[in-house]
Design a protein around this motif. Sequence first.
Motif: not given
Length: 366
Positions: A131, A135, A138, A191, A209, A244, A254
């Motif tokens: 995380m 993440i 990204k 992703m 999210w 996740f 991923l």
Amino acid sequence: MFYGVLGTGVALGDSWISPEDFVFSWGPLLKDVSRIDNNGLNQSNSLALKIQQQLAEGKYEDATQTWGDLEDVILDHSNDVDFYNFMLDAGNGVATSTTKTLKGVEKYLTYLSIKFSSTNGASAVDLDSFMNGPIREKLQIIPQNLTWGEQSDIVFYAMVGDFMKPRIKEVDELLTKGVNVTIYNGQEQKMGLKIGDMSKFVPAHLFWWHYRSPYRVEDPSNPWPIILWLQGGPGASGVGFGNFLEIGPLDINLEPRNSTWLKKADLLFVDSPVGTGFSYVEDEKLAVKTDDESATDLTTLLKFLFNNDESLQKSPLYIFAESYGGKFAVTLGVSALKAIEAGELKLQLGGNNFFLLSRYSYALFH
């Protein structure tokens, strides 16, 4: 402020138990499967009765401490049973805190952190690194001074006075309004995301999210649903764990998850309450202290997301939660329903259905 990420999915294309009647089942259950001895059973039953008395008197913080003591007794007499699977040992060597007043609670927090981090133990990457590494890079919207954590002690201690408060009244209120509440109780690509811009500043720093499912079917007679997932704890991250490690489209490596719920619905994950995961408070004193306060923040988020998005308004919202999240779910259900009735929130609760996925019914009853 609400800030979050909007994803397009993967690139691959009638009666309730009253508090007085509720039976704390850890001791008898573990005795039935030979996990504790008679001494442990007697001690746990004694503490369970003490908790019932404290709840009846409205002494919720005292009940939380006694509940922590109850967990200590269970762990001490069962070789540290895994509360998520009572046939296993946790094997975490949790040390007893030196702080007498919240000893059991601190032990539970340590247990939660270890348990969450070891979920799907075959994973090659730990969730903290994942995380705060790939993440964060990204998304490009996480404040520099904010670190994602497995279990927020800030949230847990802020809510310690509400932790054991029953939420049967809220369930009854939802049922009276014609909203169905379902409880499940038991033991346990690449992703491919289109990153949305950081949202406008509004009163709370909640991180969300939202995945728009690539499997969406436009059918006016059977609208495509959206599922809001709430994690337990309190203080565990829905964006991290629920997304996740449990029901999202990608796993911690991923890689595509074949069993993702995204095949049947849009998914909305929220780190709630503030102080959880990537949600934050600028002053720890502002952390929410009750389930109702958390519901108010979540209702404000729903207004922010739904009121100006006609496509979302066409999707029935189903609220799912696990473990302590069950309490968040029912208080949010009541809060959202009131906002809908007042014309302040433009959404429909999934065809008058309201889902609660809880590993433990104590999420409602405690």
